[in-house]
Design a protein around this motif. Structure first.
Motif, PDB file in Angstrom:
ATOM      1  N   ARG A 156      35.890  27.583  58.150  1.00  0.00           N
ATOM      2  CA  ARG A 156      36.321  28.953  57.714  1.00  0.00           C
ATOM      3  C   ARG A 156      36.139  29.184  56.243  1.00  0.00           C
ATOM      4  N   LEU A 157      36.405  27.960  55.486  1.00  0.00           N
ATOM      5  CA  LEU A 157      36.374  27.875  54.096  1.00  0.00           C
ATOM      6  C   LEU A 157      34.933  28.353  53.453  1.00  0.00           C
ATOM      7  N   LYS A 158      33.943  27.960  54.731  1.00  0.00           N
ATOM      8  CA  LYS A 158      32.568  28.080  54.037  1.00  0.00           C
ATOM      9  C   LYS A 158      32.144  29.657  54.148  1.00  0.00           C
ATOM     10  N   PHE A 159      33.006  30.436  54.828  1.00  0.00           N
ATOM     11  CA  PHE A 159      32.901  31.760  54.958  1.00  0.00           C
ATOM     12  C   PHE A 159      33.427  32.843  53.889  1.00  0.00           C
ATOM     13  N   LEU A 160      34.211  32.199  53.188  1.00  0.00           N
ATOM     14  CA  LEU A 160      34.580  33.009  52.092  1.00  0.00           C
ATOM     15  C   LEU A 160      33.721  32.986  51.002  1.00  0.00           C
ATOM     16  N   LYS A 161      33.959  34.131  50.242  1.00  0.00           N
ATOM     17  CA  LYS A 161      33.038  34.510  49.326  1.00  0.00           C
ATOM     18  C   LYS A 161      33.523  33.975  48.010  1.00  0.00           C
ATOM     19  N   GLN A 162      32.831  34.404  46.981  1.00  0.00           N
ATOM     20  CA  GLN A 162      33.090  33.735  45.737  1.00  0.00           C
ATOM     21  C   GLN A 162      34.401  34.150  45.309  1.00  0.00           C
ATOM     22  N   ASP A 163      34.952  33.230  44.241  1.00  0.00           N
ATOM     23  CA  ASP A 163      36.462  33.511  44.077  1.00  0.00           C
ATOM     24  C   ASP A 163      36.721  34.982  43.444  1.00  0.00           C
ATOM     25  N   VAL A 164      35.725  35.543  42.671  1.00  0.00           N
ATOM     26  CA  VAL A 164      35.742  36.915  42.227  1.00  0.00           C
ATOM     27  C   VAL A 164      36.002  37.935  43.148  1.00  0.00           C
ATOM     28  N   THR A 165      35.234  37.728  44.254  1.00  0.00           N
ATOM     29  CA  THR A 165      35.268  38.567  45.220  1.00  0.00           C
ATOM     30  C   THR A 165      36.457  38.742  46.017  1.00  0.00           C
ATOM     31  N   GLU A 166      37.097  37.466  46.424  1.00  0.00           N
ATOM     32  CA  GLU A 166      38.129  37.219  46.996  1.00  0.00           C
ATOM     33  C   GLU A 166      39.390  37.780  46.231  1.00  0.00           C
ATOM     34  N   ARG A 167      39.206  37.308  45.092  1.00  0.00           N
ATOM     35  CA  ARG A 167      40.450  37.961  44.058  1.00  0.00           C
ATOM     36  C   ARG A 167      40.450  39.495  44.050  1.00  0.00           C
ATOM     37  N   ASN A 168      39.148  40.181  43.840  1.00  0.00           N
ATOM     38  CA  ASN A 168      38.985  41.426  43.963  1.00  0.00           C
ATOM     39  C   ASN A 168      39.798  42.180  45.228  1.00  0.00           C
ATOM     40  N   LEU A 169      39.622  41.618  46.363  1.00  0.00           N
ATOM     41  CA  LEU A 169      39.995  42.227  47.854  1.00  0.00           C
ATOM     42  C   LEU A 169      41.564  42.035  47.548  1.00  0.00           C
ATOM     43  N   VAL A 170      42.172  41.023  47.080  1.00  0.00           N
ATOM     44  CA  VAL A 170      43.630  40.804  46.754  1.00  0.00           C
ATOM     45  C   VAL A 170      44.236  42.126  45.949  1.00  0.00           C
ATOM     46  N   ASP A 171      43.589  41.977  44.699  1.00  0.00           N
ATOM     47  CA  ASP A 171      43.800  43.079  43.645  1.00  0.00           C
ATOM     48  C   ASP A 171      43.730  44.550  44.445  1.00  0.00           C
ATOM     49  N   ALA A 172      42.858  44.817  44.987  1.00  0.00           N
ATOM     50  CA  ALA A 172      42.647  46.322  45.651  1.00  0.00           C
ATOM     51  C   ALA A 172      43.576  46.272  46.777  1.00  0.00           C
ATOM     52  N   LEU A 173      44.092  45.297  47.647  1.00  0.00           N
ATOM     53  CA  LEU A 173      44.902  45.417  48.573  1.00  0.00           C
ATOM     54  C   LEU A 173      46.439  45.811  47.892  1.00  0.00           C
ATOM     55  N   LEU A 174      46.735  44.926  46.843  1.00  0.00           N
ATOM     56  CA  LEU A 174      47.895  45.253  46.388  1.00  0.00           C
ATOM     57  C   LEU A 174      48.118  46.504  45.520  1.00  0.00           C
ATOM     58  N   SER A 175      46.963  46.824  44.931  1.00  0.00           N
ATOM     59  CA  SER A 175      47.144  48.071  44.219  1.00  0.00           C
ATOM     60  C   SER A 175      47.412  49.189  45.171  1.00  0.00           C
ATOM     61  N   ARG A 176      46.933  49.107  46.171  1.00  0.00           N
ATOM     62  CA  ARG A 176      46.940  50.197  47.226  1.00  0.00           C
ATOM     63  C   ARG A 176      48.452  50.303  47.885  1.00  0.00           C
ATOM     64  N   TYR A 177      48.980  48.951  48.271  1.00  0.00           N
ATOM     65  CA  TYR A 177      50.282  48.949  48.633  1.00  0.00           C
ATOM     66  C   TYR A 177      51.310  49.281  47.792  1.00  0.00           C
ATOM     67  N   ALA A 178      51.205  49.063  46.315  1.00  0.00           N
ATOM     68  CA  ALA A 178      51.978  49.577  45.217  1.00  0.00           C
ATOM     69  C   ALA A 178      52.048  51.137  45.241  1.00  0.00           C
ATOM     70  N   MET A 179      50.809  51.808  45.380  1.00  0.00           N
ATOM     71  CA  MET A 179      50.978  53.259  45.458  1.00  0.00           C
ATOM     72  C   MET A 179      51.677  53.772  46.576  1.00  0.00           C
ATOM     73  N   ALA A 180      51.568  53.020  47.803  1.00  0.00           N
ATOM     74  CA  ALA A 180      52.163  53.703  49.050  1.00  0.00           C
ATOM     75  C   ALA A 180      53.697  53.403  49.035  1.00  0.00           C
ATOM     76  N   TYR A 181      54.026  52.405  48.350  1.00  0.00           N
ATOM     77  CA  TYR A 181      55.483  52.280  48.202  1.00  0.00           C
ATOM     78  C   TYR A 181      56.093  52.050  47.062  1.00  0.00           C
ATOM     79  N   PRO A 182      56.432  53.375  46.181  1.00  0.00           N
ATOM     80  CA  PRO A 182      56.660  53.445  44.965  1.00  0.00           C
ATOM     81  C   PRO A 182      57.929  53.127  44.656  1.00  0.00           C
TER      82      PRO A 182
END
Ligand code: ADP
Ligand code: MG
Length: 501
Positions: A156-182
């Motif tokens: 499974r580890l091998k299927f993960l993308k570069q750190d930058v990409t994984e990090r971006n996905l977390v950033d995008a997720l949290l930004s969105r939830y922060a907007m949804a739950y002001p």
């Protein structure tokens, strides 16, 4: 091989595969649990792009010590009792799978103290094996620590993308939830740095500003729509603000982030003919409908939903956005005088110099290119490639289109687009040497979202070659020192923003 029942740990790992795909999916599940627990403060910390550590703390209702063991057991949940409840869900979770799944593919430490307990209790799940529970000190709420994700499933580890990409996905997720739950104060720290921090004041636009910057937040149009049990709220971009893809279109349905192509299409439809081909709006829309109208149990990751009356919903989305666009940009009365004065197109992203605004047939580019044109269905089609022929200028319509006659008929040239192409060709030639840059009289501060900041920081060298000199100034903030000469009369911030895009 004989048929046999799979051992429990194998079953758990298979099930975990559906819920826990990558660091961002762990963050999503844990954050949803915190939201379900009624937290008003949620702190998220990740290290090694979430592969090494994900820690989420909340001040929600907590878990009774006696229930701690159940919390990490598969199909154990406090949110659902009978199948019928699935159609009345008011919580984000309901499958009772997340903690067990995460525990089977990482080292999970769950520490929690419920509102009625004197003490916190802790339990550890290490690659599926559950420790005994012990009493520890701690405030009311829950802290979930996930270390070494997929340490026991190297495939499974091998299927993960570069750190930058994984990090971006977390950033995008949290930004969105922060907007949804002001109403919830989020504090997100990655690799030791605060990436996002919201106040929990309940103001959507304020969180939007944290995520996308104040400029953009000010321009966004507020949507308020209610009809036959469907409520649509949120922010959508005016036609002057566009993006080159659909990535900045976000939909929440009953508090859940859903990725649904049809919803996106309904929104884009509302902008039909108002945006240039290939440009998309930016929006964050929150849809609320009766839980019976949504089937949330479509996929273990719960990012897909099914609607009972999809057409009615899509049409509501489209209408709500259209109405908002109309309300904010009233069409001027079409008297002959306003006709001749009003520019048809909105202002370009930055001011071109007066000189280049003169009506001229653009120079024929030295390299062949294929201008796009439209067929009767208004779908862009590619013209055969090759240089455009010599033409005779006839005139201009609507301050926008150049009318010319060519060997094979009438040409309508979008002046704005042609001008962009000419500038593009110029830059393209300059890039082989060096793009001349112009130092700003005073440096300008530019704020962007976490993803934009991460991207800029990685590409500072490339930007330098393009004639943009900037440096990091604060969280998600850069100082712009110089911009390409080509943009000297324009807005440096708009220019950098377009580059990020
Ligand atoms: P689900 O959320 O689908 O119920 P989970 O595996 O995510 O399943 O969580 C199992 C149970 O553990 C939840 O039903 C809830 O009772 C409890 N729980 C998990 N996280 C928290 C939290 N942060 N605060 C309070 N309770 C929690
Ligand atoms: Mg859950």
């Amino acid at each position: 091989m004989m048929i046999h029942i799979l051992p429990d740990d194998v079953v758990s790992q298979i099930a975990a595969g559906e819920v826990v795909e990558r660091p961002a999916s762990v963050v999503k599940e844990l954050m949803e649990n915190a939201v379900d627990a009624g937290a008003t403060h949620i702190q998220i910390r990740i290290e090694g792009a979430g592969k090494r550590l994900i820690e989420i703390g909340d001040d929600g209702s907590g878990i009774e010590p006696a229930d701690l063991n159940l919390a990490v057991t598969r199909h154990a949940t406090s949110k659902l009792t009978k199948a019928d409840d699935l159609f009345h869900m008011r919580t984000l979770g309901f499958r009772g799978e997340a903690l067990a799944s995460v525990g089977s593919v990482a080292r999970l430490t769950l520490t929690s103290r419920s509102t009625d307990s004197q003490q916190a209790a802790r339990i550890i799940v290490d690659g599926g094996s559950v420790s005994a529970m012990d009493a520890v000190g701690g405030p009311i709420g829950t802290i979930v620590k996930v270390e070494d994700l997929f340490f026991n499933v190297p495939a499974r580890l091998k299927f993960l993308k570069q750190d930058v990409t994984e990090r971006n996905l977390v950033d995008a997720l949290l930004s969105r939830y922060a907007m949804a739950y002001p109403n919830i104060a989020f504090h997100y720290i990655a690799e030791g740095k605060t990436i996002l921090q919201t106040s929990g004041s309940g103001d959507n636009r304020e969180v939007f500003a944290q995520v996308y910057g104040v400029d953009l937040a000010r321009q966004m149009l507020a949507i308020e729509f209610e009809e036959e049990g469907v409520t649509i709220k949120g922010l959508t971009s005016p036609i002057s603000v566009t993006r080159s893809n659909r990535k900045e279109i976000t939909f929440f349905v009953n508090g859940r982030w859903v990725q649904d192509v049809a919803l996106n299409t309904a929104l884009i439809q509302a902008y039909h003919t108002l945006l240039m081909v290939g440009r998309y709006p930016l929006a964050v829309l929150f849809l609320t409908l009766s839980p019976e109208e949504v089937d949330v149990n479509v996929h273990p990751a719960k990012s897909e939903v099914r609607f009972r009356s999809p057409d009615r919903l899509f049409s509501a989305v489209s209408r709500s956005v259209k109405r908002t666009l109309l309300a904010y940009s009233p069409t001027p009365a079409l008297t002959p005088t306003t006709w001749s004065q009003a520019p048809i197109r909105s202002e370009p992203a930055w001011d071109f110099s007066a000189e280049s605004n003169r009506i001229e047939v653009p120079a024929i580019p030295s390299e062949p290119f294929s201008p796009s044109t439209y067929n009767p269905q208004n779908q862009p089609v590619e013209l055969p490639s090759g240089a455009i022929p010599l033409m005779r200028l006839i005139g201009q319509i609507g301050g926008t289109y150049i009318v010319a006659e060519g060997p094979d008929g009438l040409y309508l040239i979008d002046q704005h687009a042609a001008h962009e192409r000419v500038l593009f060709e110029q830059i393209h030639h300059q890039i082989e040497t060096k793009i001349p840059s112009q130092t700003l009289l005073t440096p300008v501060l530019f704020q962007t979202n976490p993803q934009g900041a991460a991207l800029l920081q990685q590409q500072l060298d490339v930007l330098d070659k393009l004639g943009f000199h900037l440096e990091l100034f604060g969280p998600n903030t850069f100082r712009i020192f110089s911009i390409p000469v080509l943009f000297q009369k324009g807005d440096p911030i708009a220019a950098v923003r377009s580059v990020i895009e």
